[in-house]
Design a protein around this motif. Structure first.
Motif, short mmCIF file in Angstrom:
data_model
loop_
_atom_site.label_atom_id
_atom_site.label_comp_id
_atom_site.label_asym_id
_atom_site.label_seq_id
_atom_site.Cartn_x
_atom_site.Cartn_y
_atom_site.Cartn_z
N GLY A 61 1.20 -8.63 -14.74
CA GLY A 61 0.53 -7.34 -14.57
C GLY A 61 -0.78 -7.39 -13.83
N TYR A 62 -1.10 -8.52 -13.19
CA TYR A 62 -2.34 -8.62 -12.43
C TYR A 62 -2.11 -8.21 -10.97
CZ TYR A 62 -4.00 -11.30 -16.44
OH TYR A 62 -4.35 -11.70 -17.71
N VAL A 63 -3.14 -7.62 -10.37
CA VAL A 63 -3.08 -7.26 -8.95
C VAL A 63 -2.97 -8.54 -8.13
CG1 VAL A 63 -4.26 -6.11 -7.05
CG2 VAL A 63 -4.48 -5.21 -9.39
N SER A 64 -2.05 -8.54 -7.14
CA SER A 64 -1.95 -9.75 -6.31
C SER A 64 -2.28 -9.42 -4.85
CB SER A 64 -0.57 -10.39 -6.44
OG SER A 64 0.47 -9.52 -6.01
N GLU A 65 -1.36 -8.80 -4.12
CA GLU A 65 -1.61 -8.54 -2.71
C GLU A 65 -0.68 -7.44 -2.21
OE1 GLU A 65 -0.66 -12.07 -0.44
OE2 GLU A 65 1.09 -12.49 -1.68
N GLY A 66 -0.91 -7.01 -0.97
CA GLY A 66 -0.04 -6.03 -0.36
C GLY A 66 1.18 -6.68 0.26
N ILE A 67 2.10 -5.85 0.72
CA ILE A 67 3.30 -6.35 1.37
C ILE A 67 2.92 -7.16 2.61
CG2 ILE A 67 5.43 -5.70 2.56
CD1 ILE A 67 5.52 -3.21 0.78
N VAL A 68 1.94 -6.67 3.37
CA VAL A 68 1.51 -7.37 4.58
C VAL A 68 -0.01 -7.52 4.62
CG1 VAL A 68 3.50 -6.69 5.97
CG2 VAL A 68 1.50 -5.19 5.89
N SER A 69 -0.65 -7.60 3.47
CA SER A 69 -2.11 -7.62 3.47
C SER A 69 -2.65 -8.26 2.20
CB SER A 69 -2.65 -6.19 3.57
OG SER A 69 -2.30 -5.44 2.40
N ASN A 70 -3.93 -8.63 2.28
CA ASN A 70 -4.71 -8.96 1.09
C ASN A 70 -5.54 -7.74 0.72
OD1 ASN A 70 -4.92 -12.08 2.55
ND2 ASN A 70 -4.23 -11.89 0.43
N ILE A 71 -5.91 -7.63 -0.55
CA ILE A 71 -6.59 -6.43 -1.03
C ILE A 71 -7.96 -6.76 -1.61
CG2 ILE A 71 -5.48 -6.51 -3.31
CD1 ILE A 71 -5.39 -3.35 -3.06
N PHE A 72 -8.92 -5.85 -1.37
CA PHE A 72 -10.29 -5.95 -1.87
C PHE A 72 -10.70 -4.61 -2.46
CE2 PHE A 72 -10.04 -9.12 1.45
CZ PHE A 72 -10.88 -10.15 1.06
N TRP A 73 -11.66 -4.65 -3.37
CA TRP A 73 -12.29 -3.41 -3.83
C TRP A 73 -13.73 -3.69 -4.22
CZ3 TRP A 73 -8.32 -5.92 -6.33
CH2 TRP A 73 -8.56 -6.42 -7.62
#
Length: 301
Positions: free
Chosen positions: A173-185
């Motif tokens: 259930g942890y956030v990992s990544e996008g289909i074609v991207s890395n994610i930041f907030w």
């Protein structure tokens, strides 16, 4: 499209690999995708470092040198009538016996594909959390390999949604990544991004954005985060080498209004664009030196 394969340039329809290539039979192959700025491939050495380390980890010997690859990139742009492009450098294991080998692959195939740079919507895009979980890496870390079925299934789940990125969660259930991207907030002036321990690809652009944030004195937290932590943030954006940095204006039903000039995303994006310009200046200066050295050599002869 004109494609490079093992020393030859040919049309896409004419390019093929043998059925006994283990890149086809068993998915033993890696690739890097990057873009050029007036002919200069950005963060190219970082891409090559990741590619070479990955190839060694899957027992592929690859001996292409940097100068040959840079020349290949220039030729690819020229043959495809492009000033700039997105390039995919692909190394597949090559022909071997039917069955799982113990020996090292010593005759890999090298391919280079080129396409124009697609425009990116500056208004940002939407993201949704996917139902299909992120799979775990085949080895100790995730490689940019031919094993892309999880990403393809994620894209299928999105369907025909335009300007939307799908965000994988791990099975825990942890956030990992996008289909074609890395994610930041961003929250409370801190930049958050999932850690490599979640099984994500350690994107070259991801690494560079973290570097830029630290240059700005921004605190960066890499860890395991729930989707609620992301949804209660102030800004969200994704990164990859093709689209650079893209603001996310909505995740599921939660909206993230554009924060304006003081936005950390905007500051990082401006610094990123400045970096591409600085590299281009260095690249052009190096080309001028090479040309002058060539002239000097001709004069001396």
């Amino acid at each position: 499209m004109i494609v490079y394969k093992d020393g030859a340039w040919q049309g896409l329809e004419e390019t093929s690999i043998p059925v006994m290539d283990h890149g086809f039979l068993y998915g033993v192959g890696l690739f890097e995708t990057f873009r050029t700025y007036q002919g200069s491939p950005f963060l190219f050495q970082d891409h090559l470092k990741r590619l070479r380390e990955g190839l060694a980890s899957v027992y592929i010997e690859w001996e292409e040198d940097d100068d040959s690859l840079l020349q290949m990139i220039g030729t690819a742009l020229e043959k495809n009538n492009l000033t700039d492009g997105v390039l995919r450098l692909n190394v597949t294991a090559g022909i071997s016996n039917w069955g799982l080998p113990n020996e090292t692959y010593t005759r890999p195939s090298t391919l280079l594909f080129t396409r124009p740079v697609a425009p990116v919507q500056d208004e940002g895009r939407r993201a949704i959390f996917l139902q299909i979980p992120r799979n775990t890496p085949e080895g100790s870390v995730r490689l940019k390999s031919h094993h892309y079925l999880n990403n393809l299934l994620g894209k299928r789940e999105l369907g025909n949604l335009a300007d939307t990125e799908g965000i994988f969660l791990t099975r825990e259930g942890y956030v990992s990544e996008g289909i074609v991207s890395n994610i930041f907030w961003v929250k409370n002036s801190t930049l958050y991004t999932p850690s490599i321990s979640t099984g994500i690809l350690n994107g070259v652009t991801r690494q560079y954005v973290i570097h830029l944030a630290r240059l700005l004195g921004v605190k960066v937290e890499e860890g395991t985060f729930t989707k609620d932590e992301l949804l209660h943030s102030e800004e969200v954006f994704v990164t990859n080498s093709t689209q650079e940095m893209v603001r996310i204006n909505q995740v599921d039903e939660v909206e993230f209004p554009k924060a304006g000039w003081h936005s950390l995303f905007e500051r990082l994006r401006e610094l990123y664009k400045e970096s591409t310009y600085r590299q281009l200046q260095s690249y052009q200066q190096a080309k001028r030196v090479d040309i002058q050295n060539g002239k000097d050599k001709l004069i001396s002869e």
